[in-house]
Every structure is written in C-alpha cells, then in structure tokens.
Design a protein around this motif. Structure first.
Motif, short mmCIF file in Angstrom:
data_model
loop_
_atom_site.label_atom_id
_atom_site.label_comp_id
_atom_site.label_asym_id
_atom_site.label_seq_id
_atom_site.Cartn_x
_atom_site.Cartn_y
_atom_site.Cartn_z
N GLY A 42 0.82 -1.21 0.00
CA GLY A 42 0.00 0.00 0.00
C GLY A 42 0.85 1.26 0.00
N VAL A 43 1.92 1.25 0.80
CA VAL A 43 2.85 2.39 0.81
C VAL A 43 3.51 2.53 -0.55
CG1 VAL A 43 4.99 3.28 1.80
CG2 VAL A 43 3.26 2.28 3.29
N MET A 44 3.90 1.41 -1.14
CA MET A 44 4.55 1.45 -2.44
C MET A 44 3.60 1.98 -3.52
SD MET A 44 7.70 0.55 -1.97
CE MET A 44 7.43 1.63 -0.57
N LEU A 45 2.32 1.69 -3.38
CA LEU A 45 1.33 2.19 -4.34
C LEU A 45 1.31 3.71 -4.35
CD1 LEU A 45 -1.14 1.75 -6.25
CD2 LEU A 45 -2.55 1.68 -4.17
N ILE A 47 -2.59 -6.18 -2.84
CA ILE A 47 -2.61 -5.71 -1.45
C ILE A 47 -3.54 -6.64 -0.66
CG2 ILE A 47 -3.07 -3.75 0.05
CD1 ILE A 47 -2.69 -1.91 -2.35
N GLN A 48 -2.95 -7.58 0.06
CA GLN A 48 -3.72 -8.64 0.73
C GLN A 48 -3.92 -8.30 2.22
OE1 GLN A 48 -0.64 -11.48 0.02
NE2 GLN A 48 -1.64 -12.39 -1.75
N VAL A 49 -5.16 -8.42 2.68
CA VAL A 49 -5.55 -8.20 4.08
C VAL A 49 -4.66 -7.17 4.77
CG1 VAL A 49 -6.75 -10.38 4.41
CG2 VAL A 49 -4.30 -10.32 4.76
N PRO A 50 -4.66 -5.92 4.30
CA PRO A 50 -3.63 -4.96 4.68
C PRO A 50 -4.01 -4.06 5.85
CG PRO A 50 -4.95 -4.05 2.92
CD PRO A 50 -5.53 -5.41 3.22
N LEU A 51 -3.01 -3.40 6.42
CA LEU A 51 -3.17 -2.18 7.18
C LEU A 51 -2.95 -1.03 6.20
CD1 LEU A 51 -1.56 -4.30 9.25
CD2 LEU A 51 -1.76 -2.33 10.76
N LEU A 52 -3.83 -0.03 6.21
CA LEU A 52 -3.68 1.09 5.28
C LEU A 52 -3.98 2.44 5.93
CD1 LEU A 52 -5.29 -0.57 2.13
CD2 LEU A 52 -2.86 -0.11 2.50
N ASP A 53 -4.85 2.46 6.93
CA ASP A 53 -5.13 3.69 7.66
C ASP A 53 -4.26 3.69 8.91
OD1 ASP A 53 -6.04 5.82 9.12
OD2 ASP A 53 -8.16 5.39 8.83
N LEU A 100 3.87 8.85 10.98
CA LEU A 100 2.85 8.01 10.36
C LEU A 100 2.05 8.76 9.30
CD1 LEU A 100 1.63 6.10 13.54
CD2 LEU A 100 2.76 5.10 11.56
N GLU A 101 1.87 10.05 9.49
CA GLU A 101 1.18 10.85 8.49
C GLU A 101 1.92 10.86 7.15
OE1 GLU A 101 0.83 14.62 10.40
OE2 GLU A 101 -1.09 14.13 11.37
N THR A 102 3.23 10.65 7.21
CA THR A 102 4.02 10.68 5.97
C THR A 102 3.94 9.38 5.20
OG1 THR A 102 6.12 9.91 6.94
CG2 THR A 102 5.63 12.28 7.08
N ILE A 103 3.59 8.27 5.88
CA ILE A 103 3.60 6.97 5.20
C ILE A 103 2.22 6.37 5.04
CG2 ILE A 103 5.94 6.46 6.01
CD1 ILE A 103 4.54 4.33 7.88
N SER A 104 1.23 6.80 5.81
CA SER A 104 -0.08 6.14 5.80
C SER A 104 -0.70 6.19 4.40
CB SER A 104 -1.02 6.82 6.80
OG SER A 104 -2.27 6.16 6.80
N PRO A 105 -0.91 5.04 3.76
CA PRO A 105 -1.45 5.05 2.39
C PRO A 105 -2.81 5.75 2.28
CG PRO A 105 -0.52 2.91 2.90
CD PRO A 105 -0.55 3.67 4.19
N TYR A 106 -3.67 5.52 3.25
CA TYR A 106 -5.02 6.09 3.18
C TYR A 106 -4.97 7.61 3.20
CZ TYR A 106 -10.02 6.61 4.28
OH TYR A 106 -11.35 6.95 4.27
N GLN A 107 -4.16 8.18 4.09
CA GLN A 107 -4.08 9.64 4.18
C GLN A 107 -3.25 10.26 3.06
OE1 GLN A 107 -4.14 7.75 6.98
NE2 GLN A 107 -6.08 8.55 7.74
N ASN A 108 -2.41 9.46 2.40
CA ASN A 108 -1.56 10.01 1.34
C ASN A 108 -2.09 9.73 -0.06
OD1 ASN A 108 1.17 11.24 2.41
ND2 ASN A 108 0.68 9.54 3.77
N PHE A 109 -3.29 9.22 -0.12
CA PHE A 109 -3.91 9.03 -1.43
C PHE A 109 -4.06 10.39 -2.13
CE2 PHE A 109 -7.72 9.09 -4.07
CZ PHE A 109 -7.51 8.01 -4.91
#
Length: 738
Positions: A598-601, A613-619, A648-657
C-alpha cells in the motif's frame, strides 16, 4: 500468501513455551494470532489531507448492512471480470489440484509412536485429524485412522468449523492423552476450546469447554488448566487480548476459576505458560507482554500466592530446558548484573535452572552460540537426548546440533542431502526422532528423519515435482538502499531470460516483526507464474529477521521509511539489471506486507504496474483503534504520540492518497471474518479509488479469517484471481490490459 502480524499465542510459540498445538498444514502457512475488535464507526476519526473528517467510517462496520452491500457489489464486479478471463478456469484448476492433491507431505507430531496429522483435500474440505503408527507413516501408503472429521462435525453442529489446532498433554507416561481442540466459526481468530480424549477419539463428556473468545490455555495437570480469556467487561487489553490468567479445576464452572496473575489493560496481553522440565515436572506461569516486543515472565510456584519473576531481559525469548539449563535467545544486549560477562543481541545463552528455582536469583549465565554478521538464530528444539539449533545463514536455513563439554558449548552442522532451505518440523523432549524439513525455490519439500541416537539423517517423504522447473534458475543479488546497506534478494527466472526489461516480474516482501522470508517451494506460484514465463523475486528487506534482531530494529517506528527504501531499491535494481521494467513489474504482500505494498502504491506509483494488497493495514492514523492494532504500536508507532503520529502521516497510504495521481490499477483482498486486521483498511482505501473514478479490483471473502480463505477451494480461487490480475497487468501475451 504469507500472512503474519504476531501477537498473543504466537509470542508464546516464539518463546519456546508450551507449544503442543497441532495446526493445519497449508502450502503457505499463516501464523495464528488472537485479536479483538475494540473500535466502532462512531470513534473520532483523524482528519484527511483535505481537512475533512473521514467520510467512510461506515465501511468499518464489519457486518453493517451498507458496508456489506458495498462489499458484495465490488465482489460481483471483480469476480465477473477476472473469472471471465480465459486464463481463470485453468489457473483455478491448477491451484486446486496443488492444494487438494494427495501428493503433499503430511507433516505431523509424534505421540507414543503414532504420527498425528491434520489433512485437507477436495473431499475433506474442512479437514481430517488423523493418526498412523510411525512405521506406517514411513511407508508410501500409510494406514491412517481418522480421529475427527471436521466436515462431519460442522454439518452435525450447524457450524462453519475451521480447525485451529490442538494443545495436547499426557499426564502420565504411557497414559492417555488429553487435548484442548480449538475451533473457529468461519476462520476467525476467536475460538472455542473443547477437551478431547485421544484414546476414545471423542470429545470428553462434561470436560473442559470454553466460550468463544480470543484466548490461551495451558495444561497444569490432568485436572487443571491455566486459562486467559475474555472474563467480561474490563478484562481485555486495549489490543483486545486477555490480561487475567486463572487456574481452572475440572468439574467446576469457569466462573469459579481462581485468579493467579493479573496484568493491566495497557499490556498487549497476558498468556498462560508452562515450562516442562526433563523429568516431566511442569512449571506453571504466565507471560505478560508489556509491549509487542517486551515480556515479563512469571513463575507460579506450587502452594504460593505470589508469582516469581524470571530474571531474564524483557527482550528475550525462552527456548526450553536442556540438561538442566534454561535456554533463551536475546533480542537486546545484556550484561547480567554482578556478572563479568556481556552478551549481544541475537545470542543464545543459558543458566542453571535448579539453582534459580532454589535461590530465585539469576545464576551465572553462559554463552551457547553467537551468530556472526551473516547469521541469525531462529530457535532451539529439544529432543530426547539432543538440542538442535535452527539458524539462517545468508537467508538460507541450517540445522546445528548443540553439544556440551568441559570446554563449553559446541555446535556441529547436521549434514543434509544437498543445498537447500532446512528447518525443524518436529521435535519433542520425550521423542528421539526429529523431523526436518528441506526445500528450495525449485526443490520440492522433503521430510527427513533425524535419529538422535545414531545421528543418521534418512528420507521419509519427498514431494514429486509439482511444476516444470526445466530451464529455471535461482540467483541471489544485492541492491543498495538509500543508506548504503546491501539488501539481498532472491530471483527465480528462466535461464534464457532476456535482459531487455520485458520479463513479467513479481516482487514479494514483508519487512516487519522480525519475520524472515526464506526460500520455499510453492507449486501454485510455479504453475501460475513461473511456468508462464514470469520471474519471482523475494526481497529480504529490513524489518525482518534474516540477520537477527538488529535487522528488524533498524526499521521500527519513525525509522520505518528505510524498509520502504529497501523495497524500492530492489525494484530499481531489477530494472537497472535489465530484468524487467516498470510496465512489467508487479508487487505483492499480505498483512504487514499489505501495508508495504500500500505504501509502495502511493509513494512510487511509477515503479510498478500491478499491486496486490492482501488483508492490509492502510489507515495508519487509526489502525490502533481497530482490532489488534493497539498491540502493534511498538512496531509502527503510536498515532496518539505527536512525534510518532507526524511520521505516520508521511507513510499512511489512506491519508496520502492523491486524487490527481496516476496510480496503477491495484487489487485489494480482504476477509470479512478477519478479526486480526480490520477489513475496513482495504474497504476504505478501495473506496477512495471508487469515488475518484480510478480503476481497481476488490475481493473480500465473507469467511476465512486473516488467511482470507476458510478452505482450500477458497484459497485456490483467491490465488487464481491474483495471478489472472497479474498476467493481465504485466504481460503482453496474456489477456487484454485493464
């Protein structure tokens, strides 16, 4: 699909405590973990980048009507498209053939000369618990005796039972075996446990039985269990684990069990522990996981009310008792107070057990084994007459025999038939036969028998080749990360692979919780990817345990970006070598590895064209409020601590979409019954793609727990969907691109 996110019972397994659980064999095993849901959709949500509150909290309502309607719509869309692909049916049948084939090694546990095994196939979807004499087991056609038919049990009881293991105990030598069998309804980590008598092959009438909960038990004696469970409101930690251990006597209600140790709600969890001495004496106790990576171990002496703390560092793992010595591995440097010695993180050490039990003070500690820079200690296995040490050396497993003499401890490598990945599949202090597993990326699993008395290693079982390896090669390369560290990775590819950037390449990673990614044989991967001309890459990035505790600790909390830099470095190295290009490079990861992909995305959408992205943490600003998330703050950081939240704000996929970014089409996979990583992570991230009209695939298994599959048919379907997606995205000869 490898899924980890260790906690609870897995902490005990890593600690070498009572681990008599027999767990289901799958081609790619997942670690079983206990978790709980401790958040609701009414919790205050963190701000999104646009300054608004999170509008998609309703998707966190696991079985909410609106949430499940959205899930079913996405499933219908995704299945409709991917299953209609001409590749799908062949992939599904190939995967199903592998996963339900009788040509699998029936790994087992030896008890009184009988080998016990859990088996699933096309007929026995939920599986059989069965046994056969060791002599028969060594034959080509063992004579199996069924103990429990879980398909039949589920039908009789109207439950979707998933077998989660059995904790077995023999009170007297030569006597009957009693087991606590764990059953999950639909694959959740929450289980019920029921007492089972192996001699009668039946559940014990009026025996021990527990309500459904995230729980742990240990046999104190034939009529007594130590149990940690959900005792009611206010008795579980913020992570959803129990923190009260009680002693439960046969014939009494569970509500009358005697409390023996209490932690706090700020612990990760507290679990019963029994250390068994070589004479069979059982030392009752508990492991209090103060944080995810630190534990306090307690001994509960007979007849005493006050527990005694084991004098070991918080970052250490007990490995068992051998020749009167208490063995433990270190995950921190340790200079025992008052002793003229110092030990390094990663060392295996020991002290005199009886002297501690007598004085209740730490005896002299001695070094058993200190790994070099290319090695890491995996664990110790105690057999009748031998102690075996499992290590990694340059990410390849080896097994050593420990010796003790006048000059101290020695090690000798157990000779194996060739070069490959080796590990210990079974050992027990009362059994002089050890099972060793031996495999490689292109070498099918072999089960070897190590005779402690003679030192002889002999083959027991060997899988036939399940995919065509002709023309395939395995190499290990190194990529240079942003801080100059060399990051190893394995690649399996065709010998005639052109270095023109056109090879479809799947890059897999995990990078967390000190979990090592080692060479392994996967016929599903072989048939559905390697035989189709694809290359497979396994990245040994930091966060794992391939080179010991420091390799893991290099990526904790605010240092975590280096893990992602490592993974990016491997991707860029593959392109620089001409193996592949961004158009033909895909990535896959599950659980913590799902966070990785998710981070790589969002960080490098230009570098890959397929992201599974399987059963992930994203938020990552809310993960600590969902299910077992609070137990992982020592790995990721705490969103309620300002400086850790800032990272965490810099890496969180959900917040960095980024709604304006050009993302590759991702494939999200989740499970409704996953009570470890909340399906809301995948749902909410996929929803961002939906509302911004970006293409994506989403599939959520309604059953299945954290493995995202409750049975082998569902596993085959999930695998077929993933590889159809990968072929569509990364090849030019497959189906039409999305």
């Amino acid at each position: 699909m490898r899924l980890f996110l260790l906690a609870g019972a897995a902490l005990l397994a890593a600690a070498g405590c009572q681990t008599a659980y027999e767990t289901p064999d799958t081609e790619d095993a997942a670690t079983t973990v206990t978790t709980a849901d401790n958040a609701t959709a009414t919790d205050t949500a963190p701000l999104l980048p646009n300054g608004e509150q999170d509008p998609y909290l309703w998707l966190e309502e696991v079985e909410g009507e609106d949430a499940l309607a959205w899930v079913r719509a996405q499933n219908e869309r995704t299945l409709g498209e991917l299953q209609a692909d001409p590749l799908y049916e062949g992939y599904y049948q190939d995967a199903l053939d592998v996963l339900t084939s009788d040509e699998r090694i029936p790994y087992g546990t030896i008890r009184d000369g009988m080998v016990y095994n859990f088996w699933q196939d096309e007929t026995n979807v939920r599986g059989l618990w069965r046994r056969t004499p060791l002599e028969s087991y060594a034959s080509d056609s063992p004579d199996w005796e069924t103990i429990v038919d879980f398909d039949k049990l589920a039908e009789e009881e109207g439950k979707n039972w998933v077998y989660k293991g059995a904790n077995c105990f023999q009170p007297e030598e030569g006597g009957k075996w009693l087991c606590m069998v764990s059953l999950s309804d639909g694959g959740k980590d929450a289980v019920i446990q029921r007492e089972f008598d192996l001699s009668t092959k039946a559940f014990v009438e009026d025996g021990f039985i527990t309500p459904e909960a995230k729980q742990g038990v240990a046999w104190a004696d034939a009529d007594t269990l130590l149990i940690a469970t959900d005792w009611g409101e206010g008795t579980t930690t913020q992570s959803g684990y129990p923190f009260i251990v009680k002693r439960w006597t046969r014939g009494t209600p569970l509500a009358e069990a005697e409390e023996v140790l209490r932690g706090t709600e700020n612990d990760v969890g507290v679990w019963p522990v029994v250390f068994e001495k070589e004479d069979g004496t059982r030392l009752q106790g508990a492991a209090e996981a103060d944080t995810f990576f630190t534990s306090t171990y307690w001994w509960l002496p007979d007849g005493e009310r006050e527990p005694v703390q084991w004098p070991i560092p918080p970052k250490s793992s007990p490995q068992g008792i051998y020749q009167g010595q208490f063995l433990l591995t270190l995950q921190q440097d340790w200079a025992p107070e008052g002793q003229p010695v110092a030990f390094k993180s990663g060392d295996l050490v020991a002290f005199d057990l009886e002297l501690f039990l007598e004085t209740r003070a730490l005896p002299a500690v001695e070094l058993i084994f200190s790994p070099n820079e290319s090695q890491a200690v995996n664990g110790v296995a105690i057999a009748d007459g031998a102690a075996l040490l499992s290590i990694d050396e340059n990410v390849v497993g080896k097994v050593l025999k420990l010796g003790q003499g006048l000059g101290g401890w020695t090690t000798s490598e157990i000779e194996l038939p060739g070069k490959g990945q080796a590990g210990i599949a079974f050992a027990d202090k009362d059994v002089d036969t050890v099972f060793l597993n031996y495999e490689g990326f292109l070498t099918p699993d072999s089960l070897l028998r190590y005779d402690v008395k003679t030192g002889e290693v002999s083959p027991l079982k060997r899988l036939p080749a399940k995919f065509d390896t002709d023309g395939l090669a395995v190499e290990q390369f190194f990529a240079t990360s942003t801080d100059g560290t060399n990051i190893p990775y394995f690649i399996i590819h065709r010998e005639d692979m052109p270095l023109d950037g056109t090879t479809p390449t799947l890059l897999y990673g995990y990078g967390g919780f000190q979990v090592s990614m080692n060479p392994s044989y996967s016929a599903v991967r072989g048939r559905l990817w390697l035989e189709q001309g694809g290359a497979y890459v396994l990245a040994n990035i930091r966060g794992g345990g391939e080179f010991g505790p420091e390799w893991h600790q290099a990526g904790l909390k605010q240092k975590r970006q280096i893990i992602y830099d490592d993974f990016i470095a491997v991707g860029e190295d593959l392109i620089a070598r001409g193996i592949t290009s961004s158009d033909h490079l895909g990535i896959m990861g599950g659980s913590n590895g799902g966070l990785l992909t998710g981070v790589m995305l969002v960080q490098r959408p230009d570098l890959w064209d397929a992201v599974v992205i399987q059963v992930p943490l994203l938020d990552m600003l809310r993960y600590h409020k969902l299910l077992a998330g609070a137990s992982w703050v020592d790995e990721y950081g705490d969103p309620d601590v300002p400086e850790e939240r800032a990272f965490l704000e810099t890496i969180s996929p959900y917040q960095n979409f980024d709604p304006d970014a050009d993302y590759p089409t991702p494939f999200f996979l989740a499970s409704t019954k996953d009570d470890r990583v909340h399906p809301g992570h995948a749902r909410k991230m996929a929803k961002l793609f939906e509302v911004t009209e970006k293409p994506f695939f989403y599939y959520e298994n309604i059953d299945g727990g954290h493995s995202a599959a409750a049975n082998q048919k569902e596993t085959a379907r999930r695998s077929a969907l993933e590889y159809v997606y990968l072929q569509r995205r990364l090849t030019v000869t497959g189906s039409v691109q999305d």
